[in-house]
Design a protein around this motif. Sequence first.
Motif, mmCIF file in Angstrom:
data_model
loop_
_atom_site.group_PDB
_atom_site.id
_atom_site.type_symbol
_atom_site.label_atom_id
_atom_site.label_comp_id
_atom_site.label_asym_id
_atom_site.label_seq_id
_atom_site.Cartn_x
_atom_site.Cartn_y
_atom_site.Cartn_z
ATOM 1 N N ALA A 1 110.529 -16.202 -24.420
ATOM 2 C CA ALA A 1 111.168 -15.918 -25.710
ATOM 3 C C ALA A 1 111.133 -17.130 -26.643
ATOM 4 C CB ALA A 1 112.603 -15.453 -25.487
ATOM 5 N N GLU A 2 110.930 -18.320 -26.098
ATOM 6 C CA GLU A 2 110.855 -19.547 -26.894
ATOM 7 C C GLU A 2 109.479 -19.773 -27.499
ATOM 8 O OE1 GLU A 2 111.890 -22.533 -24.027
ATOM 9 O OE2 GLU A 2 113.985 -21.897 -23.914
ATOM 10 N N ILE A 3 108.497 -18.978 -27.099
ATOM 11 C CA ILE A 3 107.113 -19.166 -27.539
ATOM 12 C C ILE A 3 106.839 -18.253 -28.737
ATOM 13 C CG2 ILE A 3 104.687 -19.081 -26.858
ATOM 14 C CD1 ILE A 3 105.650 -19.424 -23.939
ATOM 15 N N PRO A 4 106.394 -18.824 -29.851
ATOM 16 C CA PRO A 4 106.137 -18.012 -31.046
ATOM 17 C C PRO A 4 105.098 -16.910 -30.808
ATOM 18 C CG PRO A 4 105.974 -20.362 -31.547
ATOM 19 C CD PRO A 4 106.090 -20.230 -30.057
ATOM 20 N N ASN A 5 105.388 -15.726 -31.310
ATOM 21 C CA ASN A 5 104.472 -14.582 -31.276
ATOM 22 C C ASN A 5 104.058 -14.149 -29.869
ATOM 23 O OD1 ASN A 5 104.358 -14.359 -34.155
ATOM 24 N ND2 ASN A 5 103.041 -16.162 -34.139
ATOM 25 N N VAL A 6 104.904 -14.412 -28.881
ATOM 26 C CA VAL A 6 104.692 -13.938 -27.513
ATOM 27 C C VAL A 6 105.945 -13.154 -27.127
ATOM 28 C CG1 VAL A 6 104.312 -14.585 -25.101
ATOM 29 C CG2 VAL A 6 103.212 -15.902 -26.930
ATOM 30 N N THR A 7 105.739 -11.922 -26.664
ATOM 31 C CA THR A 7 106.867 -11.074 -26.287
ATOM 32 C C THR A 7 106.668 -10.522 -24.884
ATOM 33 O OG1 THR A 7 105.814 -9.133 -27.270
ATOM 34 C CG2 THR A 7 107.320 -10.382 -28.674
ATOM 35 N N ALA A 8 107.766 -10.157 -24.255
ATOM 36 C CA ALA A 8 107.692 -9.570 -22.920
ATOM 37 C C ALA A 8 108.877 -8.649 -22.697
ATOM 38 C CB ALA A 8 107.673 -10.655 -21.850
#
Length: 120
Positions: free
Chosen positions: A27-34
């Motif tokens: 969640a801390e990584i821009p433009n990465v979702t899970a």
Amino acid sequence: CVCVRVWLGERVGEMREKRDLVLKRIAEIPNVTAYVPEGAFYVLPKISAWFGTVTPRGTKITNSEAFCRALLEENRVALVPGEDFYAPECLRISYAASVEELERACSELKAFVGGLKREE
């Protein structure tokens, strides 16, 4: 046997903690979702927003296989391309690893994404 149930409960708790750690770090990584997995010991973060970018070494990120290969070569982290799991926009992170390995992998993944640039 009660001892088996206790042991199993402890392992399930450990896996839940690792899952939550990985999800928090992603969640801390821009433009990465899970999404929260419902019964697996891996997460499939969606990384397709980073397709069409270039690494600092000039490697083009065209799909999750190229992403994972560059991540391995440039940051020494081995993750699995989503294509192998019918999820071509994703990569696969197993949280069956140690907390230390997961922390390092997530830190390196974040650093790797931070270095990606759009092609000019």
